[in-house]
Design a protein around this motif. Sequence first.
Motif, short mmCIF file in Angstrom:
data_model
loop_
_atom_site.label_atom_id
_atom_site.label_comp_id
_atom_site.label_asym_id
_atom_site.label_seq_id
_atom_site.Cartn_x
_atom_site.Cartn_y
_atom_site.Cartn_z
N LEU A 1 -8.01 26.08 -89.28
CA LEU A 1 -8.93 25.20 -88.58
C LEU A 1 -8.67 25.25 -87.07
O LEU A 1 -9.60 25.32 -86.27
N ARG A 2 -7.40 25.23 -86.71
CA ARG A 2 -7.07 25.28 -85.27
C ARG A 2 -7.55 26.59 -84.64
O ARG A 2 -8.07 26.60 -83.53
N ASP A 3 -7.39 27.69 -85.39
CA ASP A 3 -7.87 29.00 -84.88
C ASP A 3 -9.39 28.99 -84.74
O ASP A 3 -9.94 29.51 -83.76
N LEU A 4 -10.07 28.40 -85.72
CA LEU A 4 -11.53 28.33 -85.68
C LEU A 4 -11.99 27.55 -84.44
O LEU A 4 -12.87 28.00 -83.69
N VAL A 5 -11.37 26.39 -84.22
CA VAL A 5 -11.75 25.55 -83.08
C VAL A 5 -11.49 26.28 -81.76
O VAL A 5 -12.30 26.23 -80.84
N ARG A 6 -10.39 26.98 -81.69
CA ARG A 6 -10.10 27.73 -80.46
C ARG A 6 -11.15 28.83 -80.23
O ARG A 6 -11.66 28.99 -79.13
N ASP A 7 -11.51 29.54 -81.29
CA ASP A 7 -12.56 30.57 -81.18
C ASP A 7 -13.89 29.94 -80.74
O ASP A 7 -14.65 30.53 -79.97
N MET A 8 -14.15 28.74 -81.26
CA MET A 8 -15.42 28.07 -80.91
C MET A 8 -15.43 27.70 -79.43
O MET A 8 -16.43 27.90 -78.74
N PHE A 9 -14.33 27.14 -78.93
CA PHE A 9 -14.27 26.80 -77.50
C PHE A 9 -14.40 28.06 -76.64
O PHE A 9 -15.11 28.07 -75.64
N ASP A 10 -13.71 29.13 -77.05
CA ASP A 10 -13.77 30.39 -76.29
C ASP A 10 -15.20 30.95 -76.26
O ASP A 10 -15.70 31.36 -75.20
#
Length: 183
Positions: free
Chosen positions: A27-36
Amino acid sequence: MVKPVLTIQDERLYKVSAPVTKFDRELRDLVRDMFDSMAEEGGVGLAAVQIGVLKRVLVIDLVEKGFIKGAFINPRLIEASEEMQDGEEGCLSVPGLSAELKRPRWVKIGYQDMSGNEKVVEGEMLLARAFLHEMDHLDGKVFVDQLEPKLHKQLAGDIDRIKSGLPVEHAIEPKYRNRKKAS
Ligand SMILES: [Zn+2]
């Protein structure tokens, strides 16, 4: 990591996203990809489905407009004002097109944070609009399909072009869009 943002020719954008049950590294990786990915495109909001992940996750960055930045997991509408706002709406999945769409002026949203804690947030004007727009994505809805019939008719040619993967003829991006990250 920046991921490509799906456009409305992709059928995944019309699917209902599934609730998040694990508050883990993925989930943390997903959120980071979304912000990027959102920053790369100069967006102010993004739903996970827009980068092809059918989970009920959205991110918002309206700091430049005086509001908040954050990630909202399993968001749900608790309350919306009867009073409506007029305003321009656009979407990274509908490149080059923005249109007037009435939305409630104020909303109260329940959601979970990155650790799974229950939270509540309130927002008005552009922030309320962003929450409602992104939550629609989680239910497989895109703003161009919610326009008033007369406006929808006017824009039908452009909408069809985007659905066919073609650029619109007179692209207009929404004024509220964030400055693109220098890259
Ligand atoms: Zn959108």
